[in-house]
Design a protein around this motif. Sequence first.
Motif, short mmCIF file in Angstrom:
data_model
loop_
_atom_site.label_atom_id
_atom_site.label_comp_id
_atom_site.label_asym_id
_atom_site.label_seq_id
_atom_site.Cartn_x
_atom_site.Cartn_y
_atom_site.Cartn_z
N LEU A 67 0.78 -1.39 0.02
CA LEU A 67 -0.64 -0.19 -0.43
C LEU A 67 0.83 1.30 -0.09
O LEU A 67 0.76 2.56 -0.40
CB LEU A 67 -0.96 0.03 1.34
CG LEU A 67 -1.69 -0.95 1.36
CD1 LEU A 67 -2.62 -0.77 2.09
CD2 LEU A 67 -2.64 -0.89 0.32
N THR A 68 2.10 0.91 0.90
CA THR A 68 2.81 2.52 0.63
C THR A 68 3.12 2.51 -1.37
O THR A 68 3.67 3.44 -1.52
CB THR A 68 3.81 1.98 1.80
OG1 THR A 68 3.29 1.82 2.74
CG2 THR A 68 4.89 3.27 1.31
N VAL A 69 3.67 0.72 -1.71
CA VAL A 69 4.04 1.55 -2.75
C VAL A 69 3.24 1.97 -3.80
O VAL A 69 3.24 2.83 -5.06
CB VAL A 69 4.95 -0.10 -3.31
CG1 VAL A 69 4.97 -0.21 -5.38
CG2 VAL A 69 5.52 -0.26 -2.87
N ALA A 70 1.72 1.79 -3.28
CA ALA A 70 0.74 2.16 -4.41
C ALA A 70 0.23 3.56 -4.08
O ALA A 70 -0.01 4.52 -4.78
CB ALA A 70 -0.56 1.65 -3.88
N GLY A 71 0.92 4.23 -2.59
CA GLY A 71 0.46 5.49 -2.67
C GLY A 71 1.71 6.53 -3.02
O GLY A 71 1.06 7.42 -3.01
N ILE A 107 15.42 6.53 4.17
CA ILE A 107 14.23 5.18 5.00
C ILE A 107 14.69 4.27 4.92
O ILE A 107 13.58 3.74 5.61
CB ILE A 107 12.59 5.96 3.57
CG1 ILE A 107 12.49 7.48 4.34
CG2 ILE A 107 11.59 5.08 4.38
CD1 ILE A 107 11.79 7.76 2.99
N SER A 108 15.53 3.68 3.88
CA SER A 108 15.11 2.37 3.84
C SER A 108 15.99 2.19 5.07
O SER A 108 15.80 0.61 5.47
CB SER A 108 16.69 1.91 2.81
OG SER A 108 17.12 0.39 2.42
N SER A 109 17.30 3.07 5.21
CA SER A 109 17.65 2.62 6.64
C SER A 109 17.03 2.76 7.86
O SER A 109 17.14 1.95 8.60
CB SER A 109 18.93 3.21 6.58
OG SER A 109 19.97 3.54 5.64
N ALA A 159 9.46 6.67 -0.01
CA ALA A 159 9.12 5.77 0.99
C ALA A 159 8.75 4.53 0.32
O ALA A 159 8.53 3.33 0.68
CB ALA A 159 7.28 6.10 1.73
N GLY A 160 8.24 4.55 -0.54
CA GLY A 160 7.22 3.42 -1.64
C GLY A 160 8.24 3.03 -2.10
O GLY A 160 8.58 1.80 -2.57
N TYR A 161 10.11 3.20 -2.93
CA TYR A 161 11.39 2.94 -3.32
C TYR A 161 11.64 2.01 -1.92
O TYR A 161 12.12 1.12 -1.97
CB TYR A 161 12.17 3.93 -3.98
CG TYR A 161 11.95 4.03 -5.08
CD1 TYR A 161 10.84 3.85 -5.90
CD2 TYR A 161 13.01 5.73 -5.56
CE1 TYR A 161 11.14 4.31 -7.02
CE2 TYR A 161 12.52 5.98 -6.89
CZ TYR A 161 11.50 5.51 -7.64
OH TYR A 161 11.60 5.47 -9.11
N ALA A 162 11.52 2.68 -1.04
CA ALA A 162 12.02 1.84 0.37
C ALA A 162 11.43 0.35 0.26
O ALA A 162 12.28 -0.73 0.47
CB ALA A 162 12.24 3.10 1.22
N LYS A 237 22.22 1.10 -2.10
CA LYS A 237 23.36 1.16 -3.24
C LYS A 237 22.24 1.89 -4.96
O LYS A 237 23.09 2.10 -5.45
CB LYS A 237 24.73 0.28 -3.27
CG LYS A 237 25.28 -0.27 -2.72
CD LYS A 237 26.26 -1.38 -2.61
CE LYS A 237 27.91 -0.84 -2.09
NZ LYS A 237 28.68 -2.43 -2.47
N ALA A 238 21.14 0.86 -4.62
CA ALA A 238 20.39 1.26 -5.95
C ALA A 238 20.18 2.57 -6.28
O ALA A 238 19.93 3.15 -7.36
CB ALA A 238 18.96 0.26 -5.74
N SER A 239 20.21 3.15 -4.75
CA SER A 239 18.74 4.00 -4.99
C SER A 239 19.74 5.48 -5.48
O SER A 239 19.71 6.32 -6.08
CB SER A 239 18.75 4.61 -3.69
OG SER A 239 19.49 4.74 -2.54
#
Length: 284
Positions: A67-71, A107-109, A159-162, A237-239
Amino acid sequence: MRTGTLLAALGVVAFSLSFPATVWSLDGFGPWTSTGLRALLAGLVAAICLGAARVPVPARADWPGLLTVAGGCVIGFPLLTTLALQTSTTAHSAVVIGILPLATAVISSLLTGRRPSRTFWTAACLGALAVGAFTLLQSHGRPTAGDAYLIGALLLCAAGYAQGGRLATHLPGWQVIAWGVVAALPVSAAVTFLALPHEPIHLTTKALTGMTYIALISQFGAFVAWYRGMALIGVPKASQLQLAQPLITLLWAVLLMNEHLPPLAIATALIVLTCIATTQRTRA
């Protein structure tokens, strides 16, 4: 590792055409219609793919992330960047979004507890600082309303990427974005049908080309490679590979839209490329 880097880089190149394609779509579609229709088309294609592959519904624990990806990636980022592109140039918008890699890494961390090295953070911050300074110089130090839209867009997208990168460690990358756009279908359908009566459509070649690209590539296809690359080499790394995205978009803006290439773009590009190379050589 090399495969993951190549896949993530492929996603970046595909994403780099999103802003020019969005501007083309605005040639015949209003901003709300463009946002809703791109997500609606991507969701329908994704639903067909999921059904054809007989993919089971994800576990309940995965749905907050989906849902975070969607939003963030399906609704929030496309809508806010489309609104921004009504007043900001493609080149300027692309550079503002250059802060996205740093936001995604942070955010990923926080989500995963993984802590990249001090060298990584130094290079990531320098890259973001270079892009931010370039943005302020381009706008003569005066942020615009379009910049406010873009900042909101990059926070939602980060947030969606992470979350998507985290989910892609145990779900295939294409399923992560597929379920994301399918989850957004009720919203994208509502936005499309509510906007259509108020935003007349003019089906020009440019508008149809732009809509096809942002629906099938920007909203779905590019994410397949992007999330798979994130799963293989890690979200931080990808980011950071996305530091190159604004510069590639600048090139598209010059080649495809006859926009002016700022003199400082080349210097900024060299700094950013150095920062990318540094982040890719560090260890978590």
